[in-house]
Design a protein around this motif. Structure first.
Motif, PDB file in Angstrom:
ATOM      1  N   PRO A 116       0.840  -1.199   0.000  1.00  0.00           N
ATOM      2  CA  PRO A 116       0.000   0.000   0.000  1.00  0.00           C
ATOM      3  C   PRO A 116       0.875   1.250   0.000  1.00  0.00           C
ATOM      4  O   PRO A 116       1.878   1.307   0.715  1.00  0.00           O
ATOM      5  CB  PRO A 116      -0.793  -0.103   1.301  1.00  0.00           C
ATOM      6  CG  PRO A 116      -0.764  -1.559   1.653  1.00  0.00           C
ATOM      7  CD  PRO A 116       0.565  -2.052   1.163  1.00  0.00           C
ATOM      8  N   ALA A 123      -2.719   5.703  -1.313  1.00  0.00           N
ATOM      9  CA  ALA A 123      -2.510   5.224   0.061  1.00  0.00           C
ATOM     10  C   ALA A 123      -3.820   5.277   0.851  1.00  0.00           C
ATOM     11  O   ALA A 123      -4.150   4.334   1.587  1.00  0.00           O
ATOM     12  CB  ALA A 123      -1.423   6.053   0.744  1.00  0.00           C
ATOM     13  N   HIS A 126      -6.101   2.484  -0.137  1.00  0.00           N
ATOM     14  CA  HIS A 126      -5.729   1.239   0.536  1.00  0.00           C
ATOM     15  C   HIS A 126      -6.265   1.221   1.973  1.00  0.00           C
ATOM     16  O   HIS A 126      -6.723   0.178   2.453  1.00  0.00           O
ATOM     17  CB  HIS A 126      -4.209   1.044   0.529  1.00  0.00           C
ATOM     18  CG  HIS A 126      -3.677   0.499  -0.750  1.00  0.00           C
ATOM     19  ND1 HIS A 126      -3.986  -0.760  -1.210  1.00  0.00           N
ATOM     20  CD2 HIS A 126      -2.846   1.050  -1.676  1.00  0.00           C
ATOM     21  CE1 HIS A 126      -3.366  -0.974  -2.362  1.00  0.00           C
ATOM     22  NE2 HIS A 126      -2.679   0.111  -2.676  1.00  0.00           N
ATOM     23  N   THR A 130      -9.021  -1.528   3.618  1.00  0.00           N
ATOM     24  CA  THR A 130      -8.910  -2.306   4.856  1.00  0.00           C
ATOM     25  C   THR A 130     -10.057  -2.000   5.815  1.00  0.00           C
ATOM     26  O   THR A 130     -10.555  -2.895   6.501  1.00  0.00           O
ATOM     27  CB  THR A 130      -7.551  -2.076   5.541  1.00  0.00           C
ATOM     28  OG1 THR A 130      -7.415  -0.705   5.902  1.00  0.00           O
ATOM     29  CG2 THR A 130      -6.402  -2.484   4.632  1.00  0.00           C
ATOM     30  N   PHE A 171      -9.250  -1.570  -3.965  1.00  0.00           N
ATOM     31  CA  PHE A 171      -7.890  -2.002  -4.308  1.00  0.00           C
ATOM     32  C   PHE A 171      -7.528  -1.473  -5.700  1.00  0.00           C
ATOM     33  O   PHE A 171      -6.441  -0.922  -5.911  1.00  0.00           O
ATOM     34  CB  PHE A 171      -7.781  -3.525  -4.269  1.00  0.00           C
ATOM     35  CG  PHE A 171      -6.439  -4.037  -4.710  1.00  0.00           C
ATOM     36  CD1 PHE A 171      -5.348  -3.982  -3.860  1.00  0.00           C
ATOM     37  CD2 PHE A 171      -6.269  -4.555  -5.986  1.00  0.00           C
ATOM     38  CE1 PHE A 171      -4.094  -4.431  -4.270  1.00  0.00           C
ATOM     39  CE2 PHE A 171      -5.034  -5.009  -6.414  1.00  0.00           C
ATOM     40  CZ  PHE A 171      -3.939  -4.954  -5.552  1.00  0.00           C
ATOM     41  N   ALA A 174      -7.020   2.269  -5.742  1.00  0.00           N
ATOM     42  CA  ALA A 174      -5.686   2.626  -5.252  1.00  0.00           C
ATOM     43  C   ALA A 174      -4.665   2.532  -6.385  1.00  0.00           C
ATOM     44  O   ALA A 174      -3.867   3.452  -6.611  1.00  0.00           O
ATOM     45  CB  ALA A 174      -5.289   1.719  -4.090  1.00  0.00           C
ATOM     46  N   ASP A 185       3.147   1.299  -8.869  1.00  0.00           N
ATOM     47  CA  ASP A 185       2.834   0.493  -7.673  1.00  0.00           C
ATOM     48  C   ASP A 185       4.156   0.049  -7.056  1.00  0.00           C
ATOM     49  O   ASP A 185       5.128  -0.243  -7.767  1.00  0.00           O
ATOM     50  CB  ASP A 185       2.006  -0.737  -8.047  1.00  0.00           C
ATOM     51  CG  ASP A 185       0.590  -0.403  -8.451  1.00  0.00           C
ATOM     52  OD1 ASP A 185      -0.012   0.477  -7.801  1.00  0.00           O
ATOM     53  OD2 ASP A 185       0.090  -1.023  -9.402  1.00  0.00           O
TER      54      ASP A 185
END
Length: 190
Positions: A116, A123, A126, A130, A171, A174, A185
């Motif tokens: 992440p 960021a 991510h 979560t 995801f 991001a 990435d």
């Protein structure tokens, strides 16, 4: 209009369906996590930048769907007030699936795990992912705790499917934010 009411000073709050419950009630915890998720997505929107309005608009649409889901979480099963709620069916999850497919087509294929990070918006996406996973677990705890009457059927099932798709979508958001801002990435070096 005052923002404080003092009605929650003894650790209780009201559900949309009218019941007074403790603030650590599983229903409150579940929609509290949903609210946190919505706030983190708002942070992603703020960090993306004005030049990327389409993704911002899409994320704000997701925020609206989270408010719809939150209204269902704030209503006990079978409550009369449920008739005032916007139906939550399979359409939100299907919208996310279409967005996932569209974004996937724009990104390079991922062949290993990533860390992440990257651009601030990535960021934060991510972090949202979560928080979404935690929210999904809390909603499942709520459904299981209510037993067979509430069960894993109908609206709650659709909310769980939506949250599961949303974490996948976040995801990709991001990765897409990194792509939009010219950041690669960060590959995990095992």
């Amino acid at each position: 209009m005052k923002i404080y009411t003092t009605t929650g000073d003894r650790g209780k709050t009201s559900l949309f369906s009218g019941e007074r419950v403790l603030k650590n009630n599983p229903r409150i915890v579940a929609y509290g996590d949903l609210d946190e998720l919505n706030s983190v997505i708002g942070s992603v929107v703020a960090a993306i930048g004005q030049e990327h309005q389409p993704v911002k608009d899409e994320l704000q649409g997701v925020q609206g769907l989270l408010l719809d889901a939150g209204a269902w979480l704030a209503t006990t099963p079978g409550a009369a007030s449920a008739r005032f709620l916007k139906p939550f069916d399979d359409k939100p999850a299907k919208q996310l699936e279409a967005a996932i497919d569209r974004i996937s087509d724009e990104l390079p294929e991922l062949k290993q795990f990533i860390l992440p990070g990257g651009h601030l918006s990535a960021a934060l996406a991510h972090v949202a992912r979560t928080v979404c996973r935690r929210t999904e677990r809390r909603v499942l705890d709520l459904v299981e705790g209510e037993g067979e009457d509430a069960g894993l059927t109908g609206t709650m099932q659709q909310i769980l499917v939506f949250l599961n798709r949303l974490s996948d979508y976040l995801f990709l958001v991001a990765r897409y934010c990194n792509h939009l801002h010219g950041c690669a990435d960060t590959l995990w070096k095992a």
